[in-house]
Scaffold this motif. Sequence first.
Motif, mmCIF file in Angstrom:
data_model
loop_
_atom_site.group_PDB
_atom_site.id
_atom_site.type_symbol
_atom_site.label_atom_id
_atom_site.label_comp_id
_atom_site.label_asym_id
_atom_site.label_seq_id
_atom_site.Cartn_x
_atom_site.Cartn_y
_atom_site.Cartn_z
ATOM 1 N N UNK A 160 -1.131 -4.463 -4.209
ATOM 2 C CA UNK A 160 -1.045 -5.125 -2.911
ATOM 3 C C UNK A 160 0.237 -4.792 -2.157
ATOM 4 N N UNK A 161 1.043 -3.903 -2.693
ATOM 5 C CA UNK A 161 2.311 -3.558 -2.041
ATOM 6 C C UNK A 161 2.101 -2.474 -1.005
ATOM 7 N N UNK A 162 2.942 -2.467 0.022
ATOM 8 C CA UNK A 162 2.940 -1.385 0.989
ATOM 9 C C UNK A 162 2.092 -1.632 2.203
ATOM 10 N N UNK A 163 1.926 -0.581 3.001
ATOM 11 C CA UNK A 163 1.290 -0.667 4.319
ATOM 12 C C UNK A 163 -0.147 -1.132 4.265
ATOM 13 N N UNK A 164 -0.883 -0.817 3.221
ATOM 14 C CA UNK A 164 -2.292 -1.159 3.167
ATOM 15 C C UNK A 164 -2.609 -2.500 2.550
ATOM 16 N N UNK A 165 -1.579 -3.306 2.309
ATOM 17 C CA UNK A 165 -1.807 -4.570 1.612
ATOM 18 C C UNK A 165 -2.586 -5.552 2.485
ATOM 19 N N UNK A 166 -3.330 -6.446 1.838
ATOM 20 C CA UNK A 166 -4.111 -7.418 2.599
ATOM 21 C C UNK A 166 -3.217 -8.390 3.357
ATOM 22 N N UNK A 167 -3.706 -8.871 4.485
ATOM 23 C CA UNK A 167 -2.980 -9.867 5.273
ATOM 24 C C UNK A 167 -2.969 -11.200 4.570
ATOM 25 N N UNK A 168 -1.983 -12.012 4.905
ATOM 26 C CA UNK A 168 -1.910 -13.370 4.377
ATOM 27 C C UNK A 168 -3.058 -14.191 4.951
ATOM 28 N N UNK A 169 -3.716 -15.000 4.147
ATOM 29 C CA UNK A 169 -4.746 -15.894 4.685
ATOM 30 C C UNK A 169 -4.137 -16.882 5.675
#
Length: 159
Positions: free
Chosen positions: A148-157
């Motif tokens: 989940x690290x870096x530019x492609x990580x999911x957004x916070x709910x």
Amino acid sequence: MTAVTQPRPPFPPFDEESARQKVQAAEDAWNTRDPERVALAYTEDSVWRNRDTFLAGRAEIVEFLRKKWARELDYALRKELWSYSGNRIAVRFQYECRDASGQWWRSYGNELWEFDEAGLMRRREAGIHDVPITEGERRIVGPRPEAERGAGRPSLPVR
């Protein structure tokens, strides 16, 4: 505190990649819950607003963080880049912790950061709101998984 100030790359002006690196570095440091380590990312005379608390300088930051993590047990944080321009970054975040009575909390907030030319944060403005949750509602446990690290990580709910 007698620590020697070291530059903290990446340096401003920020682009998207360097802003994301700065946000991830901050998340990683805060998740150590080590006040002295965290404080080294700030200028010696850094100015903070954290909720209704106003701080100036590393010594006050260290003392504030010691007290924070003494009461916010099992603290785990996620930060997400919101915006950046020049030497400034805006972040949204969530963290979860429990208090001494066992009540779990999820805290939502936004931070505005301003950096000096050495990549040290000279100003931090944080607005934070707390929501009681049950242990079963937790979704942030420990440091961010590598996937989940870096530019492609999911957004916070949002909720």
